[in-house]
Design a protein around this motif. Structure first.
Motif, PDB file in Angstrom:
ATOM      1  N   UNK A   1     -17.793  -6.128   3.135  1.00  0.00           N
ATOM      2  CA  UNK A   1     -18.899  -5.059   3.321  1.00  0.00           C
ATOM      3  C   UNK A   1     -18.191  -3.840   3.738  1.00  0.00           C
ATOM      4  N   UNK A   2     -16.578  -3.957   4.188  1.00  0.00           N
ATOM      5  CA  UNK A   2     -16.036  -2.473   4.476  1.00  0.00           C
ATOM      6  C   UNK A   2     -15.925  -1.691   3.223  1.00  0.00           C
ATOM      7  N   UNK A   3     -15.501  -0.241   3.466  1.00  0.00           N
ATOM      8  CA  UNK A   3     -15.517   0.675   2.203  1.00  0.00           C
ATOM      9  C   UNK A   3     -14.419   0.034   1.345  1.00  0.00           C
ATOM     10  N   UNK A   4     -14.406   0.275   0.139  1.00  0.00           N
ATOM     11  CA  UNK A   4     -13.405   0.072  -0.726  1.00  0.00           C
ATOM     12  C   UNK A   4     -12.544   1.241  -0.951  1.00  0.00           C
ATOM     13  N   UNK A   5     -11.319   1.411  -1.472  1.00  0.00           N
ATOM     14  CA  UNK A   5     -10.507   2.342  -1.730  1.00  0.00           C
ATOM     15  C   UNK A   5     -10.025   2.614  -3.209  1.00  0.00           C
ATOM     16  N   UNK A   6     -10.110   3.731  -3.801  1.00  0.00           N
ATOM     17  CA  UNK A   6      -9.842   3.783  -5.066  1.00  0.00           C
ATOM     18  C   UNK A   6      -8.538   4.056  -5.322  1.00  0.00           C
ATOM     19  N   UNK A   7      -7.521   3.355  -5.989  1.00  0.00           N
ATOM     20  CA  UNK A   7      -6.049   3.565  -6.025  1.00  0.00           C
ATOM     21  C   UNK A   7      -5.597   3.775  -7.529  1.00  0.00           C
ATOM     22  N   UNK A   8      -4.342   4.054  -7.748  1.00  0.00           N
ATOM     23  CA  UNK A   8      -3.907   4.111  -9.142  1.00  0.00           C
ATOM     24  C   UNK A   8      -2.592   3.349  -9.025  1.00  0.00           C
ATOM     25  N   UNK A   9      -2.111   2.730 -10.480  1.00  0.00           N
ATOM     26  CA  UNK A   9      -0.873   2.185 -10.067  1.00  0.00           C
ATOM     27  C   UNK A   9      -0.351   2.300 -11.733  1.00  0.00           C
ATOM     28  N   UNK A  10       0.512   3.024 -12.147  1.00  0.00           N
ATOM     29  CA  UNK A  10       0.961   3.369 -13.307  1.00  0.00           C
ATOM     30  C   UNK A  10       0.008   3.870 -14.132  1.00  0.00           C
ATOM     31  N   UNK A  11      -0.773   4.809 -13.561  1.00  0.00           N
ATOM     32  CA  UNK A  11      -1.910   5.675 -14.440  1.00  0.00           C
ATOM     33  C   UNK A  11      -3.145   4.844 -14.335  1.00  0.00           C
ATOM     34  N   UNK A  12      -3.127   3.747 -14.093  1.00  0.00           N
ATOM     35  CA  UNK A  12      -4.468   2.630 -14.115  1.00  0.00           C
ATOM     36  C   UNK A  12      -5.196   2.708 -12.812  1.00  0.00           C
ATOM     37  N   UNK A  13      -6.453   2.951 -12.842  1.00  0.00           N
ATOM     38  CA  UNK A  13      -7.296   2.995 -11.696  1.00  0.00           C
ATOM     39  C   UNK A  13      -7.715   1.833 -11.204  1.00  0.00           C
ATOM     40  N   UNK A  14      -7.837   1.357 -10.021  1.00  0.00           N
ATOM     41  CA  UNK A  14      -8.402   0.152  -9.664  1.00  0.00           C
ATOM     42  C   UNK A  14      -8.876   0.320  -8.052  1.00  0.00           C
ATOM     43  N   UNK A  15      -9.551  -0.712  -7.598  1.00  0.00           N
ATOM     44  CA  UNK A  15     -10.336  -0.482  -6.234  1.00  0.00           C
ATOM     45  C   UNK A  15      -9.536  -1.618  -5.437  1.00  0.00           C
ATOM     46  N   UNK A  16      -9.538  -1.495  -4.163  1.00  0.00           N
ATOM     47  CA  UNK A  16      -8.876  -2.244  -3.035  1.00  0.00           C
ATOM     48  C   UNK A  16      -9.606  -2.329  -1.954  1.00  0.00           C
ATOM     49  N   UNK A  17      -9.471  -3.382  -1.158  1.00  0.00           N
ATOM     50  CA  UNK A  17     -10.027  -3.689   0.170  1.00  0.00           C
ATOM     51  C   UNK A  17      -8.740  -4.384   0.954  1.00  0.00           C
ATOM     52  N   UNK A  18      -8.289  -3.938   2.018  1.00  0.00           N
ATOM     53  CA  UNK A  18      -7.182  -4.175   2.633  1.00  0.00           C
ATOM     54  C   UNK A  18      -7.648  -4.951   4.147  1.00  0.00           C
ATOM     55  N   UNK A  19      -8.777  -5.039   4.096  1.00  0.00           N
ATOM     56  CA  UNK A  19      -9.347  -5.900   5.448  1.00  0.00           C
ATOM     57  C   UNK A  19      -9.021  -7.384   5.422  1.00  0.00           C
ATOM     58  N   UNK A  20      -7.624  -7.680   5.623  1.00  0.00           N
ATOM     59  CA  UNK A  20      -7.605  -9.391   5.451  1.00  0.00           C
ATOM     60  C   UNK A  20      -8.141 -10.157   6.432  1.00  0.00           C
ATOM     61  N   UNK A  21      -8.513  -9.825   7.624  1.00  0.00           N
ATOM     62  CA  UNK A  21      -8.978 -10.582   8.697  1.00  0.00           C
ATOM     63  C   UNK A  21     -10.277 -10.881   7.972  1.00  0.00           C
ATOM     64  N   UNK A  22     -11.171 -10.120   7.163  1.00  0.00           N
ATOM     65  CA  UNK A  22     -12.738 -10.403   6.644  1.00  0.00           C
ATOM     66  C   UNK A  22     -12.630 -11.213   5.666  1.00  0.00           C
TER      67      UNK A  22
ATOM     68  N   UNK B   1      -5.947  -9.712   0.233  1.00  0.00           N
ATOM     69  CA  UNK B   1      -6.760  -8.381   0.032  1.00  0.00           C
ATOM     70  C   UNK B   1      -7.560  -8.834  -1.147  1.00  0.00           C
ATOM     71  N   UNK B   2      -8.575  -7.607  -1.413  1.00  0.00           N
ATOM     72  CA  UNK B   2      -9.339  -7.917  -2.612  1.00  0.00           C
ATOM     73  C   UNK B   2      -9.201  -6.873  -3.469  1.00  0.00           C
ATOM     74  N   UNK B   3      -9.050  -6.970  -4.878  1.00  0.00           N
ATOM     75  CA  UNK B   3      -8.652  -6.124  -5.715  1.00  0.00           C
ATOM     76  C   UNK B   3      -9.666  -5.981  -6.892  1.00  0.00           C
ATOM     77  N   UNK B   4     -10.152  -5.125  -7.302  1.00  0.00           N
ATOM     78  CA  UNK B   4     -11.307  -4.927  -8.324  1.00  0.00           C
ATOM     79  C   UNK B   4     -10.778  -4.003  -9.415  1.00  0.00           C
ATOM     80  N   UNK B   5     -11.097  -4.246 -10.793  1.00  0.00           N
ATOM     81  CA  UNK B   5     -10.857  -3.448 -11.840  1.00  0.00           C
ATOM     82  C   UNK B   5     -11.793  -2.221 -11.545  1.00  0.00           C
ATOM     83  N   UNK B   6     -11.241  -1.169 -12.320  1.00  0.00           N
ATOM     84  CA  UNK B   6     -12.170   0.081 -12.395  1.00  0.00           C
ATOM     85  C   UNK B   6     -13.179   0.058 -13.590  1.00  0.00           C
ATOM     86  N   UNK B   7     -14.448   0.410 -13.470  1.00  0.00           N
ATOM     87  CA  UNK B   7     -15.348   0.252 -14.431  1.00  0.00           C
ATOM     88  C   UNK B   7     -16.193   1.628 -14.408  1.00  0.00           C
TER      89      UNK B   7
END
Length: 154
Positions: free
Chosen positions: A49-70, A76-82
């Motif tokens: 439920x914490x906010x996701x961050x939009x990131x890019x790697x090699x020009x490809x966007x993706x979404x990530x959550x770095x709240x490992x304790x949760x 970590x949670x990684x989601x593709x960009x849609x």
């Protein structure tokens, strides 16, 4: 600042002062411009439920959550960009709880199977006590090799 070679053979720059935690990308052998800091989005992580961050790697966007304790197993949670929004998570192969125990903390080891980029099959046994215990071992024939520790980024 000093130039450091990373594990993938590339370079980055780090502050020489041990109390400073500044890092810069390498730009043709010189410190590059600082990267923009990631800003939390209005989209919540589907796991914690914490906010996701939009990131890019090699020009490809993706979404990530770095709240490992949760997250389960401290991952970590990684989601593709849609189209500018977080997509559905990719299905991961389940980790198999084994009868083997971690020699460092005594918790069960989890088996993870995979295939390398060259097509070679591999087995890795990770401690179920992550993130407290970060032990991980390469395996073969369904058994961990306690003499061959694996470095993981989970």
């Amino acid at each position: 600042m000093r130039r450091i070679k990373d594990k993938n053979g590339g370079f980055f720059w780090a502050c020489s002062d041990p109390d400073c935690h500044s890092f810069l990308p390498d730009a043709d052998g010189k410190p590059g411009a600082p990267r923009e800091k990631a800003v939390p989005s209005e989209f919540p992580c589907p796991v914690c439920g914490k906010p996701l961050y939009r990131k890019e790697k090699d020009g490809a966007p993706y979404w990530a959550c770095f709240n490992r304790e949760g997250h389960a197993n401290g991952e970590n949670v990684f989601l593709p960009d849609d189209n500018g929004k977080p997509g559905k998570p990719k299905q991961r192969a389940p980790r198999i709880v084994t009868e083997f125990v971690c020699p460092d903390c005594g918790k069960p080891l989890l088996l993870k199977n995979g295939t390398s980029k060259t097509g070679k099959a591999w087995e890795r046994f990770d401690c179920s006590g992550f993130p407290t215990c970060k032990s991980s071992f390469w395996g073969g024939n369904g058994k961990p090799n306690f003499d061959k520790r694996a470095k993981t980024s989970r």
